[in-house]
Design a protein around this motif. Structure first.
Motif, mmCIF file in Angstrom:
data_model
loop_
_atom_site.group_PDB
_atom_site.id
_atom_site.type_symbol
_atom_site.label_atom_id
_atom_site.label_comp_id
_atom_site.label_asym_id
_atom_site.label_seq_id
_atom_site.Cartn_x
_atom_site.Cartn_y
_atom_site.Cartn_z
ATOM 1 N N LYS A 34 7.301 -16.987 30.643
ATOM 2 C CA LYS A 34 7.493 -17.038 32.068
ATOM 3 C C LYS A 34 6.373 -17.237 33.254
ATOM 4 O O LYS A 34 6.603 -17.471 34.320
ATOM 5 C CB LYS A 34 7.685 -15.317 32.330
ATOM 6 N N ILE A 35 4.994 -17.085 32.754
ATOM 7 C CA ILE A 35 3.990 -17.212 33.595
ATOM 8 C C ILE A 35 3.299 -18.630 33.380
ATOM 9 O O ILE A 35 2.304 -18.806 34.212
ATOM 10 C CB ILE A 35 3.231 -16.057 33.553
ATOM 11 N N PHE A 36 3.889 -19.433 32.559
ATOM 12 C CA PHE A 36 2.888 -20.633 32.360
ATOM 13 C C PHE A 36 3.100 -21.570 33.367
ATOM 14 O O PHE A 36 1.829 -22.334 33.819
ATOM 15 C CB PHE A 36 3.828 -21.115 30.972
ATOM 16 N N THR A 37 3.908 -21.816 34.011
ATOM 17 C CA THR A 37 4.011 -22.678 35.256
ATOM 18 C C THR A 37 2.957 -22.178 36.288
ATOM 19 O O THR A 37 2.177 -22.796 36.784
ATOM 20 C CB THR A 37 5.601 -22.712 35.710
ATOM 21 N N ALA A 38 3.120 -20.871 36.560
ATOM 22 C CA ALA A 38 1.990 -20.304 37.540
ATOM 23 C C ALA A 38 0.497 -20.380 37.231
ATOM 24 O O ALA A 38 -0.341 -20.779 37.807
ATOM 25 C CB ALA A 38 2.467 -18.765 37.907
ATOM 26 N N ALA A 39 0.415 -20.377 35.900
ATOM 27 C CA ALA A 39 -0.816 -20.689 35.323
ATOM 28 C C ALA A 39 -1.315 -22.262 35.354
ATOM 29 O O ALA A 39 -2.626 -22.447 35.805
ATOM 30 C CB ALA A 39 -1.000 -20.274 33.774
ATOM 31 N N GLN A 40 -0.348 -23.137 35.106
ATOM 32 C CA GLN A 40 -0.715 -24.235 35.655
ATOM 33 C C GLN A 40 -1.160 -24.548 37.058
ATOM 34 O O GLN A 40 -2.075 -25.329 37.207
ATOM 35 C CB GLN A 40 0.510 -25.294 35.112
ATOM 36 N N GLU A 41 -0.322 -24.094 37.798
ATOM 37 C CA GLU A 41 -0.456 -24.266 39.442
ATOM 38 C C GLU A 41 -1.824 -23.649 39.657
ATOM 39 O O GLU A 41 -2.801 -24.242 40.340
ATOM 40 C CB GLU A 41 0.651 -23.666 39.959
ATOM 41 N N MET A 42 -2.278 -22.465 39.011
ATOM 42 C CA MET A 42 -3.498 -21.949 39.437
ATOM 43 C C MET A 42 -4.706 -22.691 38.913
ATOM 44 O O MET A 42 -5.689 -23.208 39.691
ATOM 45 C CB MET A 42 -3.394 -20.483 38.929
#
Length: 334
Positions: free
Chosen positions: A183-191
């Protein structure tokens, strides 16, 4: 980089398969009248034990000491005896300070019981037979599931019925960790792709997760990525570090789901006002509500550890820096 939950589940499965063996181990140790448990490690192993401190204080009647190898010998060696249990963690099984301390203890015939959590196979510590019991930490320093199960059994606090529920919760938790990470992988990439790598980072959290934040800052961002990073406890943020906050300063907050969550939320609310470079992770993305409460505490730490491993891989993809590009660790004399 794509998210690979399969490798996480494989490692988790290896840890869970050891639970029956750990049960036999704990039964033997519980007959030894242990009065003090020393949790010994360097780097990530040390911070994993720091993770568990609050949990252990709740469930254990035995005295718990969290220490480093050198400190164990220099400060506590005259207190170690047959009523002591030494639990150490190491990924490589080759940590020089740990080996030196274990050899001193063995040479002194202190009759202490030693449990080794070792991430690799056929290590120097194995060859030297410096432990009484061995737990595989599955390619890490301390696998929190195996360690948590051991400490729960040593607490002798739970009924057989409760232990069955706890063991079931541990077996279910791997899927919860992987689903949360998805669930949080895309947000981690963007960060990772958007953060200014030229700026020092500040990471904050509280409760059981404090050790993981220290581990990430010290041994991943600084040691491997060479990014200056400071781990700050949320309750200490307003006693100095918040004066560093301004536009352009990257600050990261991990919102824990435990009793101190309000401290993390207070920090986040401040950051929203005073910097445009704030990032946060909410651990409620990992739904541990169906787990036994004591398991949920260990699993939340394990989930954050996996998240930080994922971040490290993302940083490596961006910077090219990895464990293979370190300049000093096991390369020069120090």
């Amino acid at each position: 980089m794509n998210f690979n939950g399969e490798s996480i589940l494989n490692s988790y499965s290896k840890a869970v398969k050891q639970l029956p063996q750990i049960s036999e181990m704990a039964e033997e140790i519980n007959h030894k009248d242990i009065e003090t448990i020393y949790l010994v490690g360097s780097g990530g192993a040390f911070t994993k034990y720091v993770d568990s401190r609050a949990i252990l204080l709740k469930i254990m009647n035995t005295k718990i000491v969290i220490t480093t190898p050198d400190e164990l010998w220099n400060v506590y060696h005259d207190q170690i005896d047959s009523h002591s249990l030494l639990v150490f963690g190491t990924e490589s099984g080759e940590t020089k300070e740990l080996i030196a301390t274990l050899e001193k203890i063995k040479a002194a015939h202190l009759n202490v019981t030693i449990v080794g959590q070792i991430g690799s196979d056929h290590t120097v510590i194995d060859q030297k037979e410096l432990y009484d019991y061995r737990i595989s930490s599955c390619e890490t320093d301390v696998h929190l599931v195996a360690f948590g199960w051991l400490m729960i059994l040593l607490s002798q606090k739970y009924t057989e019925e409760e232990l069955l529920k706890i063991q079931k919760s541990f077996t279910q938790a791997g899927e919860i960790i992987v689903e949360g990470l998805k669930k949080i992988f895309t947000a981690a990439q963007e960060m990772v792709n958007n953060v200014d790598l030229a700026k020092p980072q500040m990471w904050l959290t509280s409760g059981n997760l404090w050790g993981e934040v220290c581990c990430f800052c010290n041994y991943m961002l600084e040691e491997i990525q060479r990014i200056p990073a400071q781990g700050v406890h949320s309750s200490e943020f307003f006693h100095g570090p918040f004066e560093l906050v301004e536009k352009g300063v990257p600050v990261f907050v991990v919102l824990n789901s435990g009793a101190t969550r309000s401290e993390d939320v207070r920090v986040l609310n401040f950051l929203k006002k005073y910097t445009d470079q704030f990032f946060f992770l909410d651990m409620q993305e990992f739904d541990t509500s169906g787990l036994h409460p004591v398991v949920a505490s260990f699993v939340e730490c394990a989930a954050l550890s996996e998240y930080f491993d994922t971040l490290l891989n993302l940083y490596t993809e961006r910077t090219g820096r990895s464990v293979k590009t370190r300049r000093y660790y096991k390369i020069v004399e120090y």
